[in-house]
Motif scaffolding. Structure first.
Motif, PDB file in Angstrom:
ATOM      1  N   ARG A  95       0.862  -1.347  -0.104  1.00 29.84           N
ATOM      2  CA  ARG A  95       0.048  -0.073   0.035  1.00 29.84           C
ATOM      3  C   ARG A  95       0.751   1.161  -0.040  1.00 29.84           C
ATOM      4  O   ARG A  95       0.229   2.259  -0.255  1.00 29.84           O
ATOM      5  CB  ARG A  95      -0.950  -0.133   1.094  1.00 29.84           C
ATOM      6  N   MET A  96       1.934   1.212   0.461  1.00 35.42           N
ATOM      7  CA  MET A  96       3.158   2.307   0.348  1.00 35.42           C
ATOM      8  C   MET A  96       4.357   1.942  -0.062  1.00 35.42           C
ATOM      9  O   MET A  96       4.870   0.671   0.490  1.00 35.42           O
ATOM     10  CB  MET A  96       2.898   2.880   1.865  1.00 35.42           C
ATOM     11  N   ILE A  97       4.959   2.658  -0.723  1.00 31.08           N
ATOM     12  CA  ILE A  97       6.556   2.526  -1.117  1.00 31.08           C
ATOM     13  C   ILE A  97       7.213   3.858  -0.395  1.00 31.08           C
ATOM     14  O   ILE A  97       6.643   4.710  -0.611  1.00 31.08           O
ATOM     15  CB  ILE A  97       6.822   2.417  -2.413  1.00 31.08           C
ATOM     16  N   VAL A  98       8.462   3.222   0.368  1.00 29.84           N
ATOM     17  CA  VAL A  98       9.176   4.334   0.676  1.00 29.84           C
ATOM     18  C   VAL A  98      10.650   4.157   0.481  1.00 29.84           C
ATOM     19  O   VAL A  98      11.229   3.185   0.076  1.00 29.84           O
ATOM     20  CB  VAL A  98       9.204   4.520   2.387  1.00 29.84           C
ATOM     21  N   GLU A  99      11.150   5.475  -0.407  1.00 28.77           N
ATOM     22  CA  GLU A  99      12.349   5.389  -1.158  1.00 28.77           C
ATOM     23  C   GLU A  99      13.264   6.503  -0.295  1.00 28.77           C
ATOM     24  O   GLU A  99      12.770   7.574  -0.051  1.00 28.77           O
ATOM     25  CB  GLU A  99      12.255   5.759  -2.401  1.00 28.77           C
ATOM     26  N   TYR A 100      14.558   5.965   0.034  1.00 30.33           N
ATOM     27  CA  TYR A 100      15.395   6.746   0.937  1.00 30.33           C
ATOM     28  C   TYR A 100      16.642   7.340  -0.040  1.00 30.33           C
ATOM     29  O   TYR A 100      17.116   6.258  -0.685  1.00 30.33           O
ATOM     30  CB  TYR A 100      15.691   6.102   2.180  1.00 30.33           C
ATOM     31  N   LYS A 101      17.163   8.332   0.259  1.00 32.65           N
ATOM     32  CA  LYS A 101      18.360   8.549  -0.285  1.00 32.65           C
ATOM     33  C   LYS A 101      19.266   9.387   0.975  1.00 32.65           C
ATOM     34  O   LYS A 101      18.535   9.679   1.980  1.00 32.65           O
ATOM     35  CB  LYS A 101      18.146   9.758  -1.434  1.00 32.65           C
ATOM     36  N   ALA A 102      20.479   9.471   0.625  1.00 32.50           N
ATOM     37  CA  ALA A 102      21.425   9.982   1.786  1.00 32.50           C
ATOM     38  C   ALA A 102      21.115  11.347   1.718  1.00 32.50           C
ATOM     39  O   ALA A 102      20.701  11.947   0.832  1.00 32.50           O
ATOM     40  CB  ALA A 102      22.755   9.780   1.369  1.00 32.50           C
ATOM     41  N   PHE A 112      11.797  10.302  -8.255  1.00 35.54           N
ATOM     42  CA  PHE A 112      10.516  10.033  -8.328  1.00 35.54           C
ATOM     43  C   PHE A 112      10.501   9.168  -9.575  1.00 35.54           C
ATOM     44  O   PHE A 112       9.542   8.412  -9.386  1.00 35.54           O
ATOM     45  CB  PHE A 112       9.833  11.310  -8.681  1.00 35.54           C
ATOM     46  N   ASN A 113      11.030   9.197 -10.801  1.00 37.42           N
ATOM     47  CA  ASN A 113      11.186   8.228 -11.838  1.00 37.42           C
ATOM     48  C   ASN A 113      11.642   6.912 -11.055  1.00 37.42           C
ATOM     49  O   ASN A 113      10.835   5.716 -11.630  1.00 37.42           O
ATOM     50  CB  ASN A 113      12.140   8.676 -12.757  1.00 37.42           C
ATOM     51  N   GLN A 114      12.419   6.763 -10.256  1.00 35.30           N
ATOM     52  CA  GLN A 114      12.710   5.553  -9.623  1.00 35.30           C
ATOM     53  C   GLN A 114      11.643   4.688  -8.839  1.00 35.30           C
ATOM     54  O   GLN A 114      11.304   3.528  -8.989  1.00 35.30           O
ATOM     55  CB  GLN A 114      14.154   5.655  -8.671  1.00 35.30           C
ATOM     56  N   ILE A 115      11.216   5.561  -8.146  1.00 39.41           N
ATOM     57  CA  ILE A 115       9.986   5.106  -7.331  1.00 39.41           C
ATOM     58  C   ILE A 115       8.849   4.679  -8.020  1.00 39.41           C
ATOM     59  O   ILE A 115       7.900   3.715  -7.868  1.00 39.41           O
ATOM     60  CB  ILE A 115       9.700   5.955  -5.993  1.00 39.41           C
ATOM     61  N   SER A 116       8.570   5.405  -9.244  1.00 39.57           N
ATOM     62  CA  SER A 116       7.443   5.264 -10.161  1.00 39.57           C
ATOM     63  C   SER A 116       7.545   3.686 -10.731  1.00 39.57           C
ATOM     64  O   SER A 116       6.701   3.444 -10.941  1.00 39.57           O
ATOM     65  CB  SER A 116       7.543   6.244 -11.061  1.00 39.57           C
ATOM     66  N   VAL A 117       8.944   3.668 -11.088  1.00 35.34           N
ATOM     67  CA  VAL A 117       9.060   1.968 -11.641  1.00 35.34           C
ATOM     68  C   VAL A 117       8.896   1.135 -10.685  1.00 35.34           C
ATOM     69  O   VAL A 117       8.088   0.109 -11.225  1.00 35.34           O
ATOM     70  CB  VAL A 117      10.533   2.053 -12.098  1.00 35.34           C
ATOM     71  N   TYR A 118       8.950   1.330  -9.216  1.00 33.85           N
ATOM     72  CA  TYR A 118       8.611   0.132  -8.561  1.00 33.85           C
ATOM     73  C   TYR A 118       7.020   0.240  -8.485  1.00 33.85           C
ATOM     74  O   TYR A 118       6.395  -0.981  -8.329  1.00 33.85           O
ATOM     75  CB  TYR A 118       8.945   0.533  -7.073  1.00 33.85           C
ATOM     76  N   ASN A 119       6.364   1.425  -8.519  1.00 40.12           N
ATOM     77  CA  ASN A 119       5.064   1.300  -8.325  1.00 40.12           C
ATOM     78  C   ASN A 119       4.181   1.132  -9.608  1.00 40.12           C
ATOM     79  O   ASN A 119       3.044   0.551  -9.515  1.00 40.12           O
ATOM     80  CB  ASN A 119       4.701   2.843  -8.151  1.00 40.12           C
ATOM     81  N   LEU A 120       4.961   0.728 -10.940  1.00 42.38           N
ATOM     82  CA  LEU A 120       4.193   0.093 -11.844  1.00 42.38           C
ATOM     83  C   LEU A 120       3.949  -1.393 -11.539  1.00 42.38           C
ATOM     84  O   LEU A 120       3.064  -1.853 -12.000  1.00 42.38           O
ATOM     85  CB  LEU A 120       5.231   0.045 -13.070  1.00 42.38           C
ATOM     86  N   LEU A 121       4.833  -1.881 -10.978  1.00 43.02           N
ATOM     87  CA  LEU A 121       4.905  -3.173 -10.302  1.00 43.02           C
ATOM     88  C   LEU A 121       3.806  -3.506  -9.035  1.00 43.02           C
ATOM     89  O   LEU A 121       3.109  -4.449  -9.077  1.00 43.02           O
ATOM     90  CB  LEU A 121       6.012  -4.154  -9.821  1.00 43.02           C
ATOM     91  N   LEU A 122       3.919  -2.593  -8.079  1.00 44.28           N
ATOM     92  CA  LEU A 122       3.167  -2.717  -6.956  1.00 44.28           C
ATOM     93  C   LEU A 122       1.732  -2.036  -6.815  1.00 44.28           C
ATOM     94  O   LEU A 122       1.071  -2.363  -6.342  1.00 44.28           O
ATOM     95  CB  LEU A 122       4.010  -2.395  -5.586  1.00 44.28           C
ATOM     96  N   ARG A 123       1.594  -1.086  -7.601  1.00 41.30           N
ATOM     97  CA  ARG A 123       0.370  -0.277  -7.603  1.00 41.30           C
ATOM     98  C   ARG A 123      -0.128   0.176  -6.284  1.00 41.30           C
ATOM     99  O   ARG A 123      -1.169  -0.143  -5.802  1.00 41.30           O
ATOM    100  CB  ARG A 123      -0.712  -0.827  -8.350  1.00 41.30           C
TER     101      ARG A 123
END
Length: 165
Positions: A95-102, A112-123
């Motif tokens: 239901r939620m994806i969290v992406e971390y950076k230093a 945002f493009n990176q997390i969007s790719v993950y969301n294409l799979l997880l929705r």
């Protein structure tokens, strides 16, 4: 012990609450205990943010540890991807994806493009990006093919009320 975390991370203060980090040194490297993976992991700048953020979600926002996972593997054909943190509902649906950076990494469109790719799979319903200093939270609106940036990350009670079944 908390000061040891900041010392290990070059005294970089985060825009997150402190917590009682469990640290140890292993083969000359600082390690921090990950409460979700139930093991010590290398204390990198990104891991520093992850551990603070996970403790924030659990301690301040009321999310149970049992519905969260770190380093979730995804497969796209032969390619392997890894989500930093995924929050699930009580049926084990993401239901939620969290992406971390230093903290030294600026949150840009590439993140945002990176997390969007993950969301294409997880929705999922929510996307969060954090470098420990700045946090962005989006609520997905699939019906209207858009997303809404929120001013605040939802606490667990609000999260439960807003996820679609």
């Amino acid at each position: 012990m908390q000061s040891a975390v900041h010392t290990a991370m070059n005294s970089k203060e985060l825009n997150l609450p402190t917590f009682g980090a469990r640290l140890r040194k292993e083969a000359g490297r600082m390690m921090i205990f990950d409460i979700l993976r139930k093991k010590y992991v290398a204390l990198t700048p990104e891991e520093h943010v992850r551990q603070h953020f996970v403790h924030y979600l659990c301690g301040e926002m009321g999310y149970p540890q049992t519905i969260m996972a770190n380093e979730v593997m995804l497969a796209v054909g032969q390619k392997r991807l890894r989500c930093d943190t995924v929050v699930y509902d009580n049926t084990a649906r993401p239901r939620m994806i969290v992406e971390y950076k230093a903290p030294s990494v600026h949150v840009t469109q590439d993140v945002f493009n990176q997390i969007s790719v993950y969301n294409l799979l997880l929705r999922v319903d929510y996307l969060i990006v954090s470098n420990g200093l700045t946090h962005y939270c989006c609520k997905m609106d699939y019906a209207n093919q858009k997303y809404l940036f929120l001013e605040h990350i939802p606490d667990y009670k609000t999260f439960l009320q807003t996820i679609k079944e």
